[in-house]
Design a protein around this motif. Structure first.
Motif, PDB file in Angstrom:
ATOM      1  N   SER A 155       0.483  -0.837  -0.353  1.00 57.50           N
ATOM      2  CA  SER A 155      -0.168   0.200   0.348  1.00 57.50           C
ATOM      3  C   SER A 155       0.820   1.892   0.798  1.00 57.50           C
ATOM      4  N   LEU A 156       0.543   2.536  -0.476  1.00 62.71           N
ATOM      5  CA  LEU A 156       1.378   3.951  -0.756  1.00 62.71           C
ATOM      6  C   LEU A 156      -0.276   4.731   0.088  1.00 62.71           C
ATOM      7  N   ASN A 157       1.072   5.626   0.678  1.00 62.27           N
ATOM      8  CA  ASN A 157       0.245   6.597   0.873  1.00 62.27           C
ATOM      9  C   ASN A 157       0.120   8.016   0.073  1.00 62.27           C
ATOM     10  N   GLY A 158       0.966   8.291  -0.750  1.00 65.03           N
ATOM     11  CA  GLY A 158       0.839   9.338  -2.314  1.00 65.03           C
ATOM     12  C   GLY A 158       1.586   9.494  -2.829  1.00 65.03           C
ATOM     13  N   LEU A 159       1.461   9.391  -3.568  1.00 63.70           N
ATOM     14  CA  LEU A 159       2.434   9.824  -4.940  1.00 63.70           C
ATOM     15  C   LEU A 159       2.538  11.437  -5.794  1.00 63.70           C
ATOM     16  N   VAL A 160       3.788  11.283  -5.719  1.00 59.13           N
ATOM     17  CA  VAL A 160       4.053  13.042  -5.769  1.00 59.13           C
ATOM     18  C   VAL A 160       4.210  13.145  -7.662  1.00 59.13           C
ATOM     19  N   LEU A 161       4.072  13.657  -7.742  1.00 56.77           N
ATOM     20  CA  LEU A 161       3.968  13.850  -9.915  1.00 56.77           C
ATOM     21  C   LEU A 161       4.540  15.062 -10.685  1.00 56.77           C
ATOM     22  N   ILE A 162       5.755  15.033 -10.553  1.00 62.61           N
ATOM     23  CA  ILE A 162       6.363  16.386 -11.017  1.00 62.61           C
ATOM     24  C   ILE A 162       6.336  16.546 -12.312  1.00 62.61           C
ATOM     25  N   SER A 163       5.699  17.378 -12.898  1.00 68.01           N
ATOM     26  CA  SER A 163       5.159  17.128 -14.461  1.00 68.01           C
ATOM     27  C   SER A 163       4.714  16.133 -15.638  1.00 68.01           C
ATOM     28  N   GLN A 164       3.937  15.442 -15.029  1.00 67.86           N
ATOM     29  CA  GLN A 164       2.940  14.059 -15.115  1.00 67.86           C
ATOM     30  C   GLN A 164       2.702  14.452 -17.025  1.00 67.86           C
ATOM     31  N   ALA A 165       2.316  12.905 -16.855  1.00 70.12           N
ATOM     32  CA  ALA A 165       2.597  12.330 -18.123  1.00 70.12           C
ATOM     33  C   ALA A 165       1.929  11.367 -18.526  1.00 70.12           C
ATOM     34  N   LEU A 166       1.320  11.446 -17.839  1.00 68.16           N
ATOM     35  CA  LEU A 166      -0.008  10.103 -17.942  1.00 68.16           C
ATOM     36  C   LEU A 166      -1.006   9.452 -19.132  1.00 68.16           C
ATOM     37  N   ASP A 167      -1.851  10.797 -19.396  1.00 62.35           N
ATOM     38  CA  ASP A 167      -2.119  10.759 -20.796  1.00 62.35           C
ATOM     39  C   ASP A 167      -1.331  11.047 -22.351  1.00 62.35           C
ATOM     40  N   TYR A 168      -0.358  10.313 -22.868  1.00 65.10           N
ATOM     41  CA  TYR A 168       0.806  10.419 -23.771  1.00 65.10           C
ATOM     42  C   TYR A 168      -0.882  12.422 -25.187  1.00 65.10           C
ATOM     43  N   GLU A 169      -1.262  11.078 -25.696  1.00 69.06           N
ATOM     44  CA  GLU A 169      -1.991  12.059 -26.462  1.00 69.06           C
ATOM     45  C   GLU A 169      -2.086  13.800 -26.261  1.00 69.06           C
ATOM     46  N   GLY A 170      -2.151  13.962 -25.147  1.00 67.19           N
ATOM     47  CA  GLY A 170      -2.135  15.628 -24.104  1.00 67.19           C
ATOM     48  C   GLY A 170      -1.260  15.691 -24.546  1.00 67.19           C
ATOM     49  N   SER A 171       0.419  15.134 -24.298  1.00 67.45           N
ATOM     50  CA  SER A 171       1.748  16.002 -23.996  1.00 67.45           C
ATOM     51  C   SER A 171       2.581  15.499 -25.433  1.00 67.45           C
ATOM     52  N   THR A 172       1.606  15.198 -26.809  1.00 64.97           N
ATOM     53  CA  THR A 172       2.582  14.366 -28.453  1.00 64.97           C
ATOM     54  C   THR A 172       2.349  15.838 -29.639  1.00 64.97           C
ATOM     55  N   SER A 173       3.232  16.511 -29.781  1.00 60.86           N
ATOM     56  CA  SER A 173       2.967  17.514 -30.605  1.00 60.86           C
ATOM     57  C   SER A 173       2.730  16.920 -32.019  1.00 60.86           C
ATOM     58  N   ALA A 174       1.816  16.219 -32.425  1.00 61.60           N
ATOM     59  CA  ALA A 174       2.594  16.048 -33.543  1.00 61.60           C
ATOM     60  C   ALA A 174       1.165  15.779 -34.661  1.00 61.60           C
TER      61      ALA A 174
END
Length: 515
Positions: free
Chosen positions: A228-247
């Motif tokens: 089990s985890l207590n927390g996630l620190v996500l710096i400059s998130q990249a969960l959905d690459y469609e929104g971070s792929t300039s093409a």
């Protein structure tokens, strides 16, 4: 400081490296190949240090060395190098945080020496000069989180000193399955060895490291071994690459990147002059969502008046000429924006951080020749990391420390279906995995840190991503900084980020998402 080296006992390696999260066994090409890859005993370098962090003076132990990860046959197939900072004489269930960068293919050097470790590299805070040549400057880092949590920096296979051994091959770990299984197994081994199963546990990732954190949280929650985890620190998130792929033809990306273009244009004096940043970016978000998106869907069906309106608004937010926007068919790719924004000055802005601007020889090129935000700082980080490991931590290894491996290029396998099964290529997306992990663990919280000038993982994409996929909104916090992908390069952003880190660990962090 006291330093020593020792080889870990083979019995401990076998006992601790049972393949609870092991990747599929890799088959060598020939018996000769297997014989040519002996499995050396893992080494560990330990030392004791003292420092003041968060206003607390303390003594801490550093363990920098290797951990073997077994394949399905129970034999070591990979060796992960990590650097652990453990507070001496700590009381109570002290938290432990596992840290990695992204790429994929990047070692943990950036978060290690840029934000979280007891030392940090000094570079130009205002992005107005490069790092030049040695000597570089290493500073004490009183903002390190060591007063709050122990820190374990992990270098995935193929990065740092980590590598495949025995029958393993690096490429076996250059995929979600191989990467996730090896790091989850490392975490299991570490918390067992250090008797920390009942300690609060966190994952800290940057860029692709946030993708990794999401699928690790899912694997560790739903797998055979429940960690089990207590927390996630996500710096400059990249969960959905469609929104971070300039093409081209990725219509979604034109929308997600527009507010970041506006931020960079305002920073460089090309747009939004005299308007408060918050107001200008709020308008950019609203335009991208409510006008620009629908206009892109209409495409050639836009009327002359509608097209002129969208063009003029794009000029207003990006600072580019009306002629350029028209020739771009109202669709501006981020690499082209980087080159075009300051073309009149012969400069190309950075991708990791749009505050940077590099002078390139080819002033008529379509896109930049490199990333100024990368080559302005990389030499300092690489040099000082190697110096620090050798001189301060007493690390003695017989191979180079790989800051960025070929896994960062075409070698990484983004396929998320087993070989032989039908798979239609699609953008990487770990949003549903995070949602599942958070719904099965109702104490798991996530924090997303965004840089306004991040030209890779745009802040507007983060807002859209976390509003989707059924992610529990009440356990998500989002914050913003005057920096880029590595916002901690800016001194003011570093101070704010460090303060927010402590607030997150104490449950006092306030969500800054716009209404």
């Amino acid at each position: 400081m006291k330093t020593k080296i020792h080889a870990l006992a083979a019995a401990w390696v076998v006992a601790m490296a049972l393949p609870a999260f092991a990747a599929p066994e890799a088959q060598p090409a020939t018996e000769e190949e297997a014989a040519a890859k002996p499995v050396p005993e893992p080494v560990m370098f330990t030392s004791t240090h003292s420092g003041t962090f968060g206003g607390q003076k303390m003594t801490y132990r550093v363990e920098a060395g290797e951990t073997h990860i077994a394949g399905e046959d129970g034999e070591p197939a990979a060796s992960l190098f990590s650097t652990s900072y453990i507070r001496e004489n700590a009381s109570g269930p002290r938290p432990v945080s596992f840290v990695f960068n992204g790429g994929p293919g990047s070692a943990s050097v950036w978060l290690h020496l840029g934000l979280l470790g007891p030392k940090r590299v000094k570079v130009a805070s205002e992005a107005d000069s490069d790092d030049g040549a040695a000597p570089y400057t290493m500073l004490d880092n009183p903002l390190s989180l060591l007063d709050v949590t122990d820190l374990v920096f992990i270098d995935p296979v193929g990065t740092g000193y980590s590598r495949a051994v025995g029958k393993g091959e690096d490429k076996d770990y250059w995929s979600e399955e191989g990467d996730g299984s090896s790091i989850a197994e490392f975490i299991r081994i570490w918390i067992t060895k250090h008797e920390r199963w009942n300690a609060p546990k966190y994952l800290i990732g940057e860029s692709f490291g946030t993708t990794r954190a999401a699928y690790l949280a899912h694997r560790m929650t739903t797998g055979e071994v429940d960690i089990s985890l207590n927390g996630l620190v996500l710096i400059s998130q990249a969960l959905d690459y469609e929104g971070s792929t300039s093409a081209h033809d990725n219509v979604y990306s034109y929308i997600t990147y527009l507010p970041s273009m506006a931020a960079a244009a305002q920073y460089h004096g090309k747009a939004g002059q005299g308007i408060p940043q918050a107001e200008f970016l709020a308008d950019a978000r609203a335009f991208a969502r409510d006008e620009y998106g629908p206009a892109l869907w209409k495409g050639a069906q836009l009327s002359t008046e509608e097209r002129a309106h969208i063009r003029d608004r794009l000029v207003y937010f990006t600072g580019l000429s009306a002629e350029y926007v028209e020739r771009s068919d109202l669709r501006i790719l981020m690499p082209r924006f980087q080159k075009e924004l300051l073309r009149d000055k012969g400069l190309a802005i950075g991708r990791l951080d749009g505050r940077y601007a590099g002078d390139e020889a080819d002033d008529v090129a379509e896109v930049p020749d490199g990333d100024a935000a990368s080559y302005f700082i990389e030499s300092a980080y690489t040099s000082l990391l190697n110096q620090y490991l050798y001189s301060d931590l007493g690390v003695r290894m017989d191979r180079p420390y790989i800051v960025s491996s070929e896994a960062a290029g075409n070698a990484w396998n983004f396929r998320n279906a087993p070989e032989g099964e039908y798979w239609e290529p699609k953008y990487v997306n770990a949003g549903r995995q995070l949602s599942t992990a958070m719904r099965r663990n109702t104490e798991l919280k996530a924090w997303v840190a965004n840089g306004y000038y991040d030209m890779i993982t745009p802040f507007f994409d983060a807002e859209i991503t976390f509003a989707r996929y059924g992610i529990p909104q009440e356990r998500v916090a989002m914050t913003y900084y005057q920096g880029g992908h590595m916002m901690y390069l800016n001194d003011g952003a570093l101070d704010a980020l460090a303060a927010d880190l402590r607030a997150f660990y104490t449950g006092a962090l306030e969500d800054q998402r716009p209404d």
